[in-house]
Design an enzyme around this catalytic site. Structure first.
Site, PDB file in Angstrom:
ATOM      1  N   HIS A 217      69.068   3.104  28.313  1.00  0.00           N
ATOM      2  CA  HIS A 217      67.573   2.381  28.234  1.00  0.00           C
ATOM      3  C   HIS A 217      66.947   2.336  29.480  1.00  0.00           C
ATOM      4  O   HIS A 217      66.019   3.232  29.864  1.00  0.00           O
ATOM      5  CB  HIS A 217      67.742   1.743  27.739  1.00  0.00           C
ATOM      6  CG  HIS A 217      67.159   2.250  26.010  1.00  0.00           C
ATOM      7  ND1 HIS A 217      66.687   2.894  25.775  1.00  0.00           N
ATOM      8  CD2 HIS A 217      68.150   1.126  25.092  1.00  0.00           C
ATOM      9  CE1 HIS A 217      67.245   3.650  23.744  1.00  0.00           C
ATOM     10  NE2 HIS A 217      68.359   2.024  23.777  1.00  0.00           N
ATOM     11  N   CYS A 536      66.077  27.707  22.703  1.00  0.00           N
ATOM     12  CA  CYS A 536      65.736  26.594  23.032  1.00  0.00           C
ATOM     13  C   CYS A 536      66.600  26.154  23.126  1.00  0.00           C
ATOM     14  O   CYS A 536      67.300  24.351  22.573  1.00  0.00           O
ATOM     15  CB  CYS A 536      65.487  26.306  21.628  1.00  0.00           C
ATOM     16  SG  CYS A 536      66.024  26.100  20.154  1.00  0.00           S
TER      17      CYS A 536
HETATM   18  C1  PEP Z   1      71.308  24.756  20.158  1.00  0.00           C
HETATM   19  O1  PEP Z   1      72.426  25.028  19.631  1.00  0.00           O
HETATM   20  O2  PEP Z   1      71.280  24.903  21.173  1.00  0.00           O
HETATM   21  C2  PEP Z   1      69.920  23.744  19.620  1.00  0.00           C
HETATM   22  C3  PEP Z   1      69.434  24.559  20.365  1.00  0.00           C
HETATM   23  O3  PEP Z   1      69.897  23.071  18.430  1.00  0.00           O
HETATM   24  P1  PEP Z   1      70.612  21.472  18.349  1.00  0.00           P
HETATM   25  O4  PEP Z   1      70.935  21.341  20.747  1.00  0.00           O
HETATM   26  O5  PEP Z   1      70.367  20.366  18.280  1.00  0.00           O
HETATM   27  O6  PEP Z   1      72.026  21.839  18.221  1.00  0.00           O
END
Ligand code: PEP
Ligand code: MG
Length: 612
Positions: A217, A536
């Site tokens: 942290h 993402c």
């Molecule tokens: C991914 O798998 O790229 C994603 C964005 O989902 P997470 O990292 O939450 O599994």
């Protein structure tokens, strides 16, 4: 004389000495050391069992009241810190506050008091027992990888709250940073997260400690506060005194004791360059994410916990591209109902003031776990290989009530602003179809009850994070209203290399052409079916990789908020022709390192061209 050493303790001596620690927060600083020592509490007699339980309970109660007040004062200080610093501190203080409430820790301490123990001893033994339990749970394999990091952090939280209670029980004060001169470099054997919360980044030039590591942290906090910091610099305290001059490089982890005139001059140049870099990134906030050739991209932020919201607002992100709703279930003992979920989503949607928020229904399973779901009897089944077991949409379709509650809460919150709903871990059109029917049914039910929800329903999209989904993206895109490529899992499943396992970390490479080919398939499918496609995974935070992803056809990215300015700078420097050329070469490359070398060479030609 210059020496480079790691952690032996010798007496101080003149001349320039270089030590190496763990770099945890980037930036260079030059200044005088200010050493902060904590007064030690008196030794604790853990052998006594003849204390009056009522008296010790009263003392414990008073210490809890005092600790709670201290944490409240720390909380009140949050508003004074830079916005991104509030995130880590806010959630940590919440953890401490819960521990002081009617928690397992409190119950354990009180049980020990019943056996005639001294309050200090009960606190110390109980917090130590809980920390040990976290680090190696009896009857279960010791946590590994990310789980081990989380376990160490949790153990640290128990110990920290224990130390606070013991200090308050014994009346031992905390060290104070208020007497540290402006511009000094704070040096300590160890820095607790609560100490870091007291640091004023406008007064302290840098932080160096002898202990600690990059994933705790304290490290996260120092990064959020933007203070250059190096932890685990063994042997430092033995070599310095008050007002010893230091240069601290939070990017490389180097700490230079008594720098020569030449070293100090070079450090001053770096300090100025770092300040300019921060200013340039700050200016980018209001500029569009437009390629030098004119095409405009969308850069959004991922959100894991609501406390990240201020950082997102500050980053210049155009909305939340991935709200991982797992946080709702993670530290809860019971499943959050529809009203509770709505109460959490709604302010997030409102705070984005018209920018879209993509809420992903819970992706429980694989390496993610939750007490609330386990206690509700919702297990992921397979212990053999949880990443290939019941996870994401597979689990939700087996536990329809859970999915329906979440859909209903999101639909209710969607009247506050533009929302999209995202399904995790899809691997077949049938899963999407079933989820879509459930979504429509929940919508109809809410309308029948007179609940105000958007009409038409917010777009329902899918994560492309399994090779199956990428290969079937053209079929899936007929029913999915948008696609979000999750390269974290896509890389894991494509290369058969666990994303959390250190022994195959070398095989886990999102730049592997096999992964890039699947990204291309998904982007093409979205383009042909006119469905928006975003990416993402962590890869979207990498300014070097993003031009390649643009070349593969992705136009929207969602990343950690702190990455938005750097990615924007890379985007503004890149030209579409170059992006496409790199994409063609990458798809034909033999391996990830070949792709990486090409991308780095391109990035070097663009350095800082996107600032203006
Ligand atoms: C991914 O798998 O790229 C994603 C964005 O989902 P997470 O990292 O939450 O599994
Ligand atoms: Mg994923």
């Amino acid at each position: 004389m210059k020496t480079t050493e790691r952690g032996t303790s010798r007496s101080p001596r003149p001349g320039e000495v270089r030590l190496e620690g763990q770099p945890v927060s980037s930036g260079v600083a030059i200044g005088y050391a200010a050493i902060a020592h904590d007064p030690e509490p008196p030794p604790i007699d853990t052998a006594r069992h003849d204390c009056d339980p009522a008296h010790e309970r009263a003392r414990l109660h008073e210490a809890i009241t005092r600790s709670t007040a201290q944490l409240r004062r720390l909380h009140d200080r949050l508003a004074l810190l830079p916005e991104d610093g509030q995130v880590e501190i806010g959630s940590l203080l919440e953890v401490y506050r819960r521990m002081l409430g009617p928690s397992r820790l409190r119950r354990g301490i009180e049980a020990r008091l019943g056996h005639g123990m001294l309050a200090e001893a009960a606190v110390q033994l109980e917090t130590e027992a809980l920390a040990a339990f976290m680090l190696s749970p009896p009857g279960r394999p010791a946590p590994e990888g990310e789980d081990a990091v989380a376990a160490r952090r949790r153990a640290g939280e128990f110990r920290e709250i224990g130390r606070r209670l013991v200090r308050n029980l014994s009346g031992t004060p905390y060290r104070s940073f208020s007497t540290i001169p402006d511009g000094a470099i704070l040096v300590a054997e160890q820095l607790r997260p609560a100490d870091a919360a007291l640091i004023d980044p406008s007064r302290i030039a840098a932080v160096v400690t002898e202990e600690g590591g990059s994933t705790g942290h304290t490290a996260i906090l120092l990064r959020a506060l933007g203070i250059p910091a190096v932890l685990a610099t063994h042997g430092l305290l033995a070599r310095i005194g008050r007002r010893t001059r230091l240069v601290v490089d939070g990017t490389t982890g180097q700490v230079i004791i008594r720098p020569s005139t030449r070293t100090a001059a070079a450090a001053r140049v770096e300090v100025a360059a770092y300040a300019r870099e921060r200013q340039a990134l700050g200016r980018l906030r209001r500029l569009p994410a437009r390629l030098s050739s004119g095409e405009v991209l969308t850069l959004q932020a991922n959100l894991e916990i609501p406390a990240e919201l201020p950082m997102i607002a500050q980053s210049g992100a155009a909305g939340i591209g991935l709200l991982r709703s797992e946080f709702l279930f993670m530290n809860a003992e019971t499943l959050p109902d529809e009203a509770r979920q709505e109460a959490l989503y709604r302010p997030l949607v409102e705070a984005m003031a018209g920018d879209p928020v993509t809420i992903r229904v819970v992706d429980w399973g694989s390496e993610k776990n939750s007490d609330a779901l386990t206690q509700a009897g919702i297990g992921t089944g397979s212990d053999v290989n949880p990443a290939l077991g019941l996870r994401g949409i597979r689990l939700l379709l087996r536990h329809r009530a859970l999915l329906e509650t979440q859909f209903a809460a999101i639909l209710r919150a969607a009247t506050a602003g533009p929302v999209r709903v995202l399904l995790p871990m899809v691997s077949s059109p049938a899963e999407l179809h079933e989820a879509r029917e459930t979504y429509a049914r929940v919508g109809r039910r809410l309308r029948r009850r007179g609940v105000d929800i958007p009409d038409p329903l917010p777009p329902l999209g899918i994560m492309i994070e399994t090779p199956a989904a990428a290969l079937m993206a053209d079929v899936l895109a007929q029913e999915a209203e948008f696609l979000a490529i999750g390269t974290n899992d896509l890389t894991m499943y494509t290369l058969a290399a666990d994303r959390a396992a250190t022994d195959v970390a070398g095989l886990y490479d999102p730049l592997h052409p096999a992964v890039l080919r699947l990204v291309r398939l998904a982007a093409d499918a979205g383009l042909r079916q006119r469905r928006p496609v975003s990416l993402c995974g962590e890869m979207a935070s990498d300014p070097v990789a993003v031009p390649l992803l643009v070349g593969l056809g992705v136009r929207s990215f969602s990343m950690h908020a702190s990455a938005v300015p750097r990615v924007k700078r890379a985007v503004r420097a890149a030209a579409m022709d170059d992006c496409r050329r790199m994409a063609c070469r990458a798809l034909e490359a033999a391996d990830g390192p070949e792709v990486s070398a090409m991308l780095l060479a391109y990035a070097a030609t663009l350095r800082h061209a996107g600032d203006g």
